[in-house]
Design an enzyme around this catalytic site. Structure first.
Site, PDB file in Angstrom:
ATOM      1  N   ARG A   1      40.326  38.527   8.170  1.00 33.01           N
ATOM      2  CA  ARG A   1      39.804  38.338   6.765  1.00 33.01           C
ATOM      3  C   ARG A   1      40.331  39.438   6.018  1.00 33.01           C
ATOM      4  O   ARG A   1      40.895  39.405   4.821  1.00 33.01           O
ATOM      5  CB  ARG A   1      38.416  37.948   6.705  1.00 33.01           C
ATOM      6  CG  ARG A   1      38.168  37.713   5.306  1.00 33.01           C
ATOM      7  CD  ARG A   1      36.578  37.580   5.106  1.00 33.01           C
ATOM      8  NE  ARG A   1      36.077  36.544   5.695  1.00 33.01           N
ATOM      9  CZ  ARG A   1      34.622  36.262   5.979  1.00 33.01           C
ATOM     10  NH1 ARG A   1      33.995  37.350   5.736  1.00 33.01           N
ATOM     11  NH2 ARG A   1      34.267  35.312   6.649  1.00 33.01           N
TER      12      ARG A   1
ATOM     13  N   THR B   1      26.291  36.712  13.147  1.00 35.84           N
ATOM     14  CA  THR B   1      27.063  37.936  13.651  1.00 35.84           C
ATOM     15  C   THR B   1      25.904  38.771  14.568  1.00 35.84           C
ATOM     16  O   THR B   1      26.376  39.663  15.056  1.00 35.84           O
ATOM     17  CB  THR B   1      27.025  38.873  12.548  1.00 35.84           C
ATOM     18  OG1 THR B   1      25.755  38.677  11.611  1.00 35.84           O
ATOM     19  CG2 THR B   1      28.052  38.490  11.386  1.00 35.84           C
TER      20      THR B   1
ATOM     21  N   ASP C   1      26.243  28.613   8.867  1.00 37.15           N
ATOM     22  CA  ASP C   1      26.615  30.111   9.038  1.00 37.15           C
ATOM     23  C   ASP C   1      25.152  30.779   9.175  1.00 37.15           C
ATOM     24  O   ASP C   1      24.340  30.419   8.609  1.00 37.15           O
ATOM     25  CB  ASP C   1      27.275  30.474   7.969  1.00 37.15           C
ATOM     26  CG  ASP C   1      28.433  31.483   8.070  1.00 37.15           C
ATOM     27  OD1 ASP C   1      28.202  32.107   9.352  1.00 37.15           O
ATOM     28  OD2 ASP C   1      28.882  32.000   7.049  1.00 37.15           O
TER      29      ASP C   1
ATOM     30  N   LYS D   1      35.135  32.312  12.291  1.00 38.58           N
ATOM     31  CA  LYS D   1      34.003  31.512  12.902  1.00 38.58           C
ATOM     32  C   LYS D   1      34.034  30.155  12.198  1.00 38.58           C
ATOM     33  O   LYS D   1      34.215  29.241  12.808  1.00 38.58           O
ATOM     34  CB  LYS D   1      32.738  32.034  12.921  1.00 38.58           C
ATOM     35  CG  LYS D   1      32.557  33.228  13.828  1.00 38.58           C
ATOM     36  CD  LYS D   1      31.108  33.714  14.204  1.00 38.58           C
ATOM     37  CE  LYS D   1      30.674  34.447  12.823  1.00 38.58           C
ATOM     38  NZ  LYS D   1      31.549  35.973  12.849  1.00 38.58           N
ATOM     39  N   THR D   2      34.241  30.043  10.884  1.00 36.83           N
ATOM     40  CA  THR D   2      34.206  28.858   9.961  1.00 36.83           C
ATOM     41  C   THR D   2      35.718  28.299  10.073  1.00 36.83           C
ATOM     42  O   THR D   2      35.507  27.148  10.280  1.00 36.83           O
ATOM     43  CB  THR D   2      34.064  29.435   8.537  1.00 36.83           C
ATOM     44  OG1 THR D   2      32.952  30.647   8.385  1.00 36.83           O
ATOM     45  CG2 THR D   2      33.745  28.169   7.589  1.00 36.83           C
TER      46      THR D   2
END
Ligand code: ADE
Length: 357
Positions: A235, A176, A127, A82-83
């Site tokens: 990740r 999330t 975030d 997302k980032t």
């Protein structure tokens, strides 16, 4: 803490709270995430094809109309990018991005400070946006709608409200838990995208790309093995490829092949489905202590010694999507695959499924 993610020096503007060990670890990882392997353009970014294609159109249309890009909400399990997507969007729009997270915006002055510091057209990335408090949310509403904020001065009878403009900006919120966002906040995002778990093929591409940037020698089967054990999450894949490279260097011939990848990941207690010790413990507790479930999340949290939020946000999503766990109205249940994988007998007894011996 706000990170100006352009190639300029990162600037520390406000302090960040550490709501839990998990958050601290996640934030630290994002911060130190190797800038070299983070994709910088849509072309470099593997997977999430539908989201990428739609975003490209939206960005082109905003450029052609010469208007500010609508606010964007990105949601999905942690670690799916997302980032990274937000920084790519900023790059494609040719603007800077300021990165922060909701727990760092505890006081009204935190959010006001950031909104007032934005330059025209910039992107503000928040975030864990579902964790914004009510006051911060209310400051954000007029800012999102017509680029103004309401400042209050004075106390009690002398309190005054002033409406002041802020520069045009695009908010990108990441969460999330889209369901935990308040209705009014969700309604102010013109674009909402859900990020999906990655396929093993996509993840092995991610692994090979990162390995080549990091000068790690890896073969096709080594990349596939790492992909299979990365919980469909880039990740994690990027972390595991580094650990496998260490192993290859010390115990192997320097190349990450299937054998090295298996040995390295077994040594980390990560099994062939990518489950770690805690995942297996959670499933074992449901099977052994609660006869397969259903069991409530609070009970599970106590039995496992884990924070409920960690279970819900980090542990469960992959177990649910990969078919090890089921969520019912009455609680969590171990699925037949969990019995099989952990070596338990799955039998039917009086219409009930579970471990009956
Ligand atoms: N590294 C992390 N996520 C990635 C992605 N989606 N594509 C390429 N490299 C990545």
């Amino acid at each position: 803490m706000i990170f100006d993610d352009s190639d300029k020096q990162k600037k520390k503007i406000t302090g960040i709270k550490k709501p839990s060990e998990l958050d601290a670890a996640e934030i630290e990882f994002d911060r130190t995430y190797d800038k070299n392997i983070r994709p910088k353009t849509f072309d470099e970014y593997i997977g999430q094809k539908t989201v990428k294609d739609t975003l490209k159109i939206t960005i082109s249309a905003a450029k052609k109309r010469n208007v500010q890009l609508d606010h964007i909400l990105l949601y999905g399990p942690p670690g799916l990018g997302k980032t990274t997507l937000a920084t790519i969007i900023a790059g494609e729009c040719g603007v800077d991005i300021k990165i922060t997270s909701a727990p760092a915006l505890e006081r009204p002055r935190d959010i006001i400070g950031i909104l007032m510091s934005l330059k025209e057209g910039e992107i503000l990335f928040i975030d864990e946006i579902h964790r914004l408090n009510k006051i911060a949310e209310e400051i954000l509403y007029p800012a999102m709608e017509d680029f103004t904020i309401d400042l209050t001065t004075g106390k009690n009878q002398t309190v005054k409200t002033m409406r002041v403009p802020v520069q045009k900006f695009t908010l990108i919120g990441a969460t999330t838990k889209a369901g935990a966002l308040s209705g009014p906040l969700r309604d102010r995002f013109g674009i909402i995208h859900r990020l999906e778990f990655y396929s093993n093929e996509e993840l092995s591409e991610v692994v090979k790309r990162s390995a080549s940037i990091l000068n790690i020698s890896i073969d096709e089967n080594g990349a596939i093995e790492i992909a299979k054990r990365s919980r469909s999450t880039p990740r994690i894949a990027n972390r595991l490829v580094r650990r496998a490279a260490d192993w290859a260097l010390v115990k192997g011939n320097g190349t990450v092949d299937e054998k090295t990848a298996k040995e390295a990941l077994n040594s980390l207690n990560i099994d062939e489905y990518g489950l770690d010790f805690t995942d297996r413990e959670l499933l074992k507790i449901i099977i052994q202590n609660y006869n397969g479930g259903p069991v409530g999340i609070e009970t599970l949290g106590v039995a496992l010694g884990e924070d409920i939020r960690t279970i819900e946000d980090v542990i469960e999503p992959y177990l649910l999507q990969s078919g090890f766990l089921k969520r019912t109205q009455r609680g969590r249940m171990a699925a037949p695959l969990a019995y099989k994988h952990l070596g338990y007998k799955y039998v039917q007894n009086n219409g009930q499924m579970g471990l009956f011996e």
